[in-house]
Write a protein that holds these residues in place. Structure first.
Motif, short mmCIF file in Angstrom:
data_model
loop_
_atom_site.label_atom_id
_atom_site.label_comp_id
_atom_site.label_asym_id
_atom_site.label_seq_id
_atom_site.Cartn_x
_atom_site.Cartn_y
_atom_site.Cartn_z
N SER A 196 0.84 -1.21 0.00
CA SER A 196 0.00 0.00 0.00
C SER A 196 0.86 1.25 0.00
CB SER A 196 -0.92 0.00 1.24
OG SER A 196 -1.79 -1.10 1.21
N GLU A 197 1.95 1.23 0.77
CA GLU A 197 2.84 2.39 0.83
C GLU A 197 3.55 2.58 -0.51
OE1 GLU A 197 4.88 5.70 2.51
OE2 GLU A 197 2.97 4.65 2.87
N LEU A 198 3.94 1.48 -1.15
CA LEU A 198 4.57 1.59 -2.47
C LEU A 198 3.60 2.22 -3.48
CD1 LEU A 198 6.44 -1.84 -2.79
CD2 LEU A 198 7.49 0.42 -2.72
N LEU A 199 2.35 1.77 -3.44
CA LEU A 199 1.36 2.31 -4.38
C LEU A 199 1.04 3.76 -4.06
CD1 LEU A 199 -1.01 -0.78 -4.65
CD2 LEU A 199 0.50 0.11 -6.41
N ARG A 200 1.04 4.11 -2.77
CA ARG A 200 0.80 5.51 -2.39
C ARG A 200 1.93 6.40 -2.90
NH1 ARG A 200 2.31 9.35 0.80
NH2 ARG A 200 3.98 8.12 1.76
N LEU A 201 3.17 5.97 -2.64
CA LEU A 201 4.32 6.75 -3.11
C LEU A 201 4.34 6.83 -4.63
CD1 LEU A 201 7.09 5.35 -0.71
CD2 LEU A 201 6.12 7.66 -0.68
N SER A 202 3.99 5.72 -5.27
CA SER A 202 3.96 5.69 -6.75
C SER A 202 2.92 6.68 -7.27
CB SER A 202 3.64 4.28 -7.23
OG SER A 202 3.39 4.26 -8.62
N SER A 203 1.71 6.65 -6.66
CA SER A 203 0.65 7.55 -7.10
C SER A 203 1.08 9.02 -6.94
CB SER A 203 -0.62 7.28 -6.29
OG SER A 203 -1.63 8.19 -6.62
N GLN A 207 9.49 19.16 -8.58
CA GLN A 207 10.52 18.31 -9.18
C GLN A 207 11.52 17.84 -8.12
OE1 GLN A 207 13.07 20.04 -12.36
NE2 GLN A 207 12.07 18.54 -13.68
N GLU A 208 11.86 18.73 -7.21
CA GLU A 208 12.73 18.33 -6.10
C GLU A 208 12.03 17.31 -5.20
OE1 GLU A 208 15.96 19.06 -5.49
OE2 GLU A 208 15.85 19.90 -7.52
N GLN A 209 10.73 17.54 -5.02
CA GLN A 209 9.96 16.60 -4.21
C GLN A 209 9.92 15.22 -4.86
OE1 GLN A 209 6.09 18.04 -3.15
NE2 GLN A 209 5.49 16.13 -2.15
N SER A 210 9.84 15.19 -6.20
CA SER A 210 9.81 13.90 -6.92
C SER A 210 11.11 13.15 -6.72
CB SER A 210 9.53 14.12 -8.40
OG SER A 210 10.66 14.67 -9.06
N LYS A 211 12.23 13.88 -6.61
CA LYS A 211 13.51 13.22 -6.36
C LYS A 211 13.51 12.57 -4.97
CE LYS A 211 16.15 16.41 -9.30
NZ LYS A 211 17.20 17.46 -9.32
N ILE A 212 12.92 13.30 -4.02
CA ILE A 212 12.81 12.74 -2.66
C ILE A 212 11.92 11.51 -2.67
CG2 ILE A 212 11.96 13.20 -0.33
CD1 ILE A 212 12.69 16.16 -0.80
N LEU A 213 10.79 11.60 -3.40
CA LEU A 213 9.86 10.46 -3.49
C LEU A 213 10.53 9.27 -4.16
CD1 LEU A 213 6.53 12.22 -4.49
CD2 LEU A 213 6.95 10.93 -2.38
N LEU A 214 11.35 9.53 -5.15
CA LEU A 214 12.05 8.46 -5.84
C LEU A 214 12.98 7.70 -4.88
CD1 LEU A 214 12.37 7.16 -8.63
CD2 LEU A 214 14.29 8.69 -9.05
N GLU A 215 13.67 8.46 -4.03
CA GLU A 215 14.54 7.83 -3.03
C GLU A 215 13.70 7.05 -2.00
OE1 GLU A 215 17.85 7.57 -3.15
OE2 GLU A 215 17.58 8.55 -5.10
N GLN A 216 12.56 7.64 -1.65
CA GLN A 216 11.68 6.94 -0.71
C GLN A 216 11.15 5.64 -1.31
OE1 GLN A 216 8.70 9.90 0.22
NE2 GLN A 216 9.89 10.74 1.92
N GLN A 262 12.70 -2.33 1.76
CA GLN A 262 11.99 -2.80 2.94
C GLN A 262 10.95 -3.86 2.58
OE1 GLN A 262 10.43 0.70 4.86
NE2 GLN A 262 12.44 1.42 5.52
N PHE A 263 10.26 -3.63 1.47
CA PHE A 263 9.25 -4.60 1.00
C PHE A 263 9.89 -5.95 0.72
CE2 PHE A 263 7.35 -6.36 -3.00
CZ PHE A 263 6.21 -6.90 -2.42
N VAL A 264 11.00 -5.95 -0.01
CA VAL A 264 11.68 -7.21 -0.35
C VAL A 264 12.22 -7.87 0.92
CG1 VAL A 264 13.61 -8.23 -1.61
CG2 VAL A 264 12.21 -6.47 -2.69
N SER A 265 12.70 -7.06 1.86
CA SER A 265 13.19 -7.63 3.12
C SER A 265 12.06 -8.31 3.88
CB SER A 265 13.85 -6.55 3.98
OG SER A 265 12.89 -5.67 4.53
N LYS A 266 10.83 -7.76 3.78
CA LYS A 266 9.68 -8.40 4.43
C LYS A 266 9.36 -9.74 3.75
CE LYS A 266 8.95 -5.49 7.63
NZ LYS A 266 9.24 -5.92 9.03
N LEU A 267 9.55 -9.79 2.43
CA LEU A 267 9.35 -11.06 1.73
C LEU A 267 10.37 -12.09 2.21
CD1 LEU A 267 8.66 -9.94 -1.96
CD2 LEU A 267 7.00 -10.47 -0.17
#
Length: 885
Positions: free
Chosen positions: A423-430, A607-616, A623-628
Motif C-alpha cells: 500500500s505504501e509503495l502504491l501511495r508513493l507511486s501515485s 521536481q525536487e519533491q519527486s527526487k525525494i519520493l524516488l529515493e523513498q 523494505q518490502f523485499v526484506s519483508k518477503l
C-alpha cells in the motif's frame, strides 16, 4: 470395541505369600482393593519364589463377590543361580493357576519351599522353563543394578543368558539401573529392551517390608487395547511408543497422564440411512486409525462421510459418494473433540438435495460452533500437490499453504506488514506519478518565460520597468498599511470581547458571594477589584480603537495617495505609448510572465519533491523485499522443525518463476507470448544478484518507466509486439498494478535414497507419493484423513518413509488411513484398526461385529492376514525388526 489406550501397571508387587510382607492377615479382597485405590489398572504378582497367593486372587476374581475392576497378571520373583539373582517371570494369562503352580514345582521349588529366599534355581532350570513355556512367559531381570540384580554380575555371566532367553524388559528403579543397563547393551551383554518400573509395594514405615500401602509408589504406563499377556508382548516389542516408566515420569512430571489429549481429533461417527451400510457407530483413537476391508466395503464412503458431515459449506452434490448412497432423512453424526477439554457433536441430516446441521456440546445445542478443521487427502489430492506446482494455475502453491497453516499465527504480523508495504509503495507511486504528470509542462513554461523576457527586454530603455516598480511599490505600501491598521483594530476588538466576557463572569461571581457578605467579605473585595480592572482595560482599549480610526482617516487623506495616482498615471501613459506590434499589450505580457515565473518556481519545487519520493520508493522497495525474505525465513524455520526421514525440504525466496509467470499473464490478460513472459520472469527473478533485477523491476513499474523493457528487450530477444504490450500498459497508467503480483517462495523436495538426492519431480510415481505422504504426515496438527494412498508404493517405501513418519507423528495428531497395505496398521502399530466387510444382507458392517481393535487381538490379526495381501509378512517383519521372545 477395544481401542488402544494407556494403562497404569505396577510390574512388581508382593502379597502375604512373601515372607517379607508385613501384615499376613490381608485378604485377597483387601489386596485387590488397595491396588485399585492406588489408581492402578493392573498389577503383576511377583512373590519371592512363590505363587501361593495367586489361586486366592484367581478364585475371588472369578467369583461374584469381587467387584474390584483391576487386571492381575500372575508371576513370580525367582532367585536364580548361586548369586541368587532376582528374575521376574510373568505367565501368559491363558495358563491356568494349576499349570503355573505345577511349573514352579517342576523347577524344584516344592510348596514347602515357596517364599523361602534361601532357595534358588539354576540357570539350566531357567533355560528348561524358557523352552517349556516359550512364548508363554516373560523373563525380566528385577531391579537391574541393585542388590541381587543381574546388572551386578560380570558381563560374561550375563551373556550366558543370551543363549536361551531374550529379556523383553528390564526393571529399573534408579538412574544407576539405567546407566548399568546402557553399559551392558553397549558391551553386547544384553539386547535393548523395554525399561519398566514397579513399586515392590513397600511399607510406609519400613521400605524392606512389603505392604498394601506401597502400591503404585512406582509404576509404568503401557499402551494396549486390552490388558492381556499378548498386549504386554506388543508393549515390549514396541516399547519406545508403548511404554513410559516411572523414571521418565519423574522427568516429565509424575502427574503426567498420557491419556490426556492436547490435539484435536474425531472421536467417532454414527451413520444411519445409507443404502449400502448398516447403521453403525464407530469410534476412533486420538492416534493412528486404520480402516481396512475388501473392495466395495464402504471404506471411502466412511471417510467421505466425516468430511461431508463436518463441512456445512460443502454442497451435497460435491460429495458424490454421499449423494448417491445417503437416503432421505439419513444422518451423519460426527463427534469432534478439542483435546480432552471440549467435545462437540455435529449432526448432519439429508433433506432432498440439501444438508441441515445441528451442533451440540456438553452444555447443549450451540448456535455458533467453532471451526472443525480436518486435513483430508485422497490419492488424487496427493498427486495434485505436485501437479499444481507445475500447472498454469495462479492459485497459491498447495505446498506453501500446508507450511503456512502450521505457522499461521506467526505469519499475521509479517503478512500485514507486506500488505502495508505494498500500500505504501502504491501511495508513493501515485504521488510520484502525479508530480511527474504536473511537471511535464515545466519545459514549455521555461520556453514561454524566455520568450516573454525577450519581449520585455526592449522596454527597459523606456523606463517602463522602473515606473512599474515605483507604482507597484507605493500601491503595495498603501494596501499593506491599511491592512495592518485594520488587523490591529480587529485584534483590539478580540481583546475587548474577552475582557467583557471575564467582566460578566466576575459580575456573576460577585452576585453569588453577596448572599453572605460577612462570610465572603475578602473574596468580594478581590472580585470587585478584578471587575473594576476589567472595566478600566476595556475603556482603555476602546479609546485605542478610536485613535486607530482617526489615524486611518488621516492616512486616507494623506499626500501618499496623490503620489500613487500620479505614478499610476505616468505608468499607464507610458504603457499606452509603447506597443508591441502583433503582440498583446505589455500589461498582459507582464502578467503572464509573473504567472509563469510563479508556476516555474512551484514546479521546480515539485521536481525536487519527486527526487525525494524516488529515493523513498527505493528505500520502501528494499523494505518490502526484506519483508518477503522475513516471510521466507519464518517458513524456513517451520520447515527446519519438521523432522522427516527420507526427504529433504528446502525453500527459496521469491523463486517460483512458473507461478509468477502465470500471474503476470493473468494480469496482462494474455495467454499468448508464453515464451516472452517466461524469459522476462526468469530475468526479473534472478537470484544470483540478490534479486536486484526484481527491485529494478518494481522501481520501473512504480515510476511507469519503459526503461526496463527497453533495456532487456534486445538482450532477451523479446518480440516487438510483446514490448508494445508492456509499453501500452505503462502509457495507460496501470503498470504499477503489477506490484500486487508478488512472487511466491518455492518449495523444493528431494528424496534421499542411500547417499543420493533425487528431485521429487524426477522420482517415480511411488517415490513422489511416498515423499508427499511423509510431508503431509509431518505438517500440522489437525486430524489427518488419508484415503488409500499406497497404490503406487512398494513396501520398502511404505516402511522407510511413510510408516516412520506415522509412528513419529501419531502422538501429536490423529491419523485416519484407509489402506490395503498391512504394513501401515502392523508396522505403524495402529491404536485403532477397523475391519469392514459385507454381511449376509450385502450391507457394510464390522467384521465379526467387532467395532475396532489392535494387532494383539486375534480377530484383528486374522482379519488383516485374510483381507490384506502380505498380512502375514507384515507381522513377520514386525517381529524380525524387534525381536522374538
Amino acid at each position: 470395541m477395544a481401542l488402544a489406550k494407556w494403562y497404569k501397571i505396577d510390574f512388581h508387587t508382593h502379597t502375604p505369600a512373601s515372607n517379607c510382607f508385613g501384615d499376613k492377615s490381608v485378604t485377597p479382597i483387601q489386596w485387590l482393593t488397595a491396588a485399585k485405590d492406588a489408581g492402578l489398572d493392573a498389577v503383576v504378582i511377583t512373590d519371592h519364589n512363590s505363587v501361593g497367593f495367586i489361586s486366592k486372587i484367581d478364585e475371588i476374581q472369578k467369583s461374584d463377590d469381587s467387584k474390584v475392576d483391576i487386571k492381575v497378571f500372575y508371576g513370580i520373583e525367582l532367585c536364580v543361580s548361586a548369586d541368587f539373582t532376582h528374575m521376574i517371570i510373568i505367565f501368559d494369562d491363558k495358563l491356568s493357576v494349576t499349570r503355573i503352580e505345577d511349573t514352579v514345582i517342576s523347577l524344584g521349588l516344592k510348596r514347602d519351599d515357596w517364599a523361602d529366599t534361601t532357595k534358588s534355581i539354576t540357570e539350566d532350570q531357567l533355560k528348561s522353563l524358557c523352552n517349556e513355556l516359550r512364548g508363554q512367559i516373560f523373563v525380566i531381570p528385577a531391579h537391574f543394578a541393585s542388590e541381587k540384580g543381574l546388572g551386578q554380575s560380570n558381563i560374561n555371566e550375563i551373556k550366558k543368558y543370551k543363549e536361551f532367553v531374550t529379556f523383553p524388559a528390564i526393571e529399573v528403579r534408579t538412574s544407576e539401573d539405567v546407566r548399568e543397563y546402557n553399559n551392558k547393551v553397549r558391551n553386547d551383554a544384553i539386547l535393548p529392551a523395554a525399561l519398566i518400573t514397579g513399586s515392590d509395594n513397600p511399607s510406609d514405615k519400613n521400605a524392606s517390608v512389603h505392604s498394601i500401602e506401597g502400591f503404585g509408589k512406582a509404576f509404568t504406563w503401557v499402551k494396549m487395547s486390552e490388558l492381556t499377556f499378548e498386549g504386554l508382548r506388543q508393549v515390549f516389542l514396541d516399547y519406545e511408543h508403548r511404554c513410559i516408566n516411572y523414571l521418565q515420569l519423574q522427568e516429565m512430571g509424575i502427574e503426567y497422564d498420557p491419556n490426556t489429549i492436547t490435539h484435536n481429533y474425531v472421536e467417532g461417527i454414527n451413520l444411519s440411512g445409507f443404502s449400502h451400510i448398516e447403521d453403525i457407530k464407530m469410534r476412533f483413537s486420538p492416534y493412528l486409525n486404520c480402516i481396512v476391508g475388501g473392495r466395495g466395503t464402504g471404506k471411502s464412503t466412511l471417510v467421505e462421510s466425516i468430511r461431508c458431515g463436518l463441512d456445512s459449506s460443502k454442497l451435497l452434490s460435491e460429495c458424490a459418494l454421499i449423494d448417491n448412497t445417503l437416503q432421505e432423512g439419513g444422518t451423519i453424526e460426527t463427534f469432534f473433540d478439542f483435546g480432552s477439554t471440549e467435545k462437540y457433536g455435529v449432526k448432519c441430516i439429508r433433506s432432498k438435495k440439501n444438508k441441515s446441521f445441528t451442533y451440540e456440546n456438553e452444555t447443549g445445542e450451540v448456535d455458533n460452533p467453532p471451526e472443525f478443521k480436518i486435513d483430508f487427502y485422497g490419492q488424487k489430492d496427493i498427486y495434485n500437490l505436485i501437479d499444481q506446482e507445475k500447472s498454469d494455475s495462479t492459485d497459491k502453491s498447495p505446498l506453501l499453504k500446508m507450511i503456512d497453516e502450521i505457522i499461521q499465527s506467526k505469519l499475521y504480523s509479517t503478512t500485514d506488514e507486506i500488505s502495508k508495504a505494498v500500500s505504501e509503495l502504491l501511495r508513493l507511486s501515485s504521488e510520484y506519478l502525479d508530480i511527474v504528470k504536473k511537471t511535464k509542462d515545466l519545459a514549455s513554461i521555461k520556453t514561454e518565460i524566455t520568450k516573454d523576457e525577450s519581449l520585455l527586454s526592449r522596454f527597459k530603455a523606456s523606463g517602463l520597468e522602473e515606473k512599474r516598480k515605483r507604482y507597484e511599490c507605493i500601491d503595495q505600501g498603501i494596501k499593506l498599511t491599511r491592512k495592518n491598521a485594520l488587523n490591529y483594530k480587529q485584534y483590539l476588538q478580540t481583546i475587548i470581547d474577552s475582557f467583557r466576557q471575564k467582566s460578566n463572569e466576575y459580575g456573576l461571581t460577585l452576585a453569588r458571594l453577596s448572599d453572605d457578605k460577612k462570610l465572603n467579605a475578602d473574596a468580594i473585595i478581590l472580585i470587585d477589584s478584578l471587575l473594576k480592572s476589567c472595566d478600566t482595560i476595556i475603556d482603555t482599549l476602546l479609546t485605542e480603537q478610536q485613535t486607530i480610526d482617526t489615524q486611518i482617516n488621516t492616512f486616507e487623506s494623506a499626500n501618499i495617495h496623490d503620489k500613487k495616482l500620479e505614478l499610476e498615471s505616468e505608468y499607464l501613459e507610458l504603457v499606452n505609448t509603447v506597443k508591441v506590434t502583433g503582440v498583446e499589450n505589455i500589461q498582459t505580457i507582464q502578467n503572464r510572465l509573473q504567472e509563469n515565473r510563479q508556476r516555474k518556481t512551484e514546479l521546480e519545487a515539485l521536481q525536487e519533491q519527486s527526487k525525494i519520493l524516488l529515493e523513498q520508493l527505493k528505500t520502501q522497495i528494499d523494505q518490502f523485499v526484506s519483508k518477503l525474505f522475513e516471510l521466507t525465513q519464518k517458513r524456513k524455520d517451520a520447515i527446519d522443525e519438521i523432522k522427516t526421514e527420507g526427504i529433504k525440504i528446502s525453500i527459496m525466496p521469491i523463486s517460483n518463476i512458473v507461478k509468477w509467470k502465470n500471474c503476470l499473464q493473468k494480469e496482462f490478460g494474455r495467454t499468448t507470448f508464453e515464451e516472452d513472459f517466461m524469459k522476462i520472469s526468469e530475468y526479473i527473478l534472478c537470484k544470483e544478484n540478490n534479486y536486484e533485477n526484481y527491485k529494478a523491476f518494481l522501481l520501473s513499474i512504480l515510476t511507469s518507466e519503459e526503461n526496463i523493457i527497453n533495456n532487456i528487450s534486445a538482450e532477451l530477444s523479446l518480440q516487438p509486439r510483446f514490448v508494445t504490450l508492456w509499453k501500452d500498459k505503462a502509457l495507460n497508467g496501470t503498470l504499477s498494478s503489477l506490484v500486487n503480483v508478488i512472487p511466491e517462495d518455492k518449495i523444493e523436495i528431494k528424496i534421499i535414497q542411500d547417499t543420493e538426492e533425487i528431485d521429487i519431480n524426477a522420482g517415480s510415481p511411488g517415490q513422489k507419493c511416498a515423499a508427499l505422504l511423509t510431508l503431509i504426515l509431518n505438517i500440522g496438527d489437525n486430524p489427518l484423513i488419508i484415503d488409500q494412498p499406497e497404490d503406487d508404493l512398494d513396501n520398502s517405501l511404505i516402511y522407510n518413509l511413510v510408516v516412520k513418519s506415522i509412528r513419529e507423528m501419531k502422538n501429536r495428531r490423529q491419523i485416519i488411513i484407509v489402506t490395503h497395505n498391512p504394513n501401515i496398521p502392523v508396522l505403524g502399530d495402529a491404536e485403532g484398526i477397523i475391519i469392514l466387510e459385507r454381511n449376509k444382507k450385502g450391507k457394510v458392517d464390522f467384521r465379526g461385529r467387532k467395532k475396532a481393535g489392535c494387532i494383539e487381538e486375534k480377530l484383528i490379526r486374522t482379519g488383516i492376514c485374510e483381507i490384506m495381501e502380505g498380512g502375514e509378512a507384515a507381522f513377520k517383519k514386525r517381529e524380525e525388526k524387534y525381536h522374538t521372545y
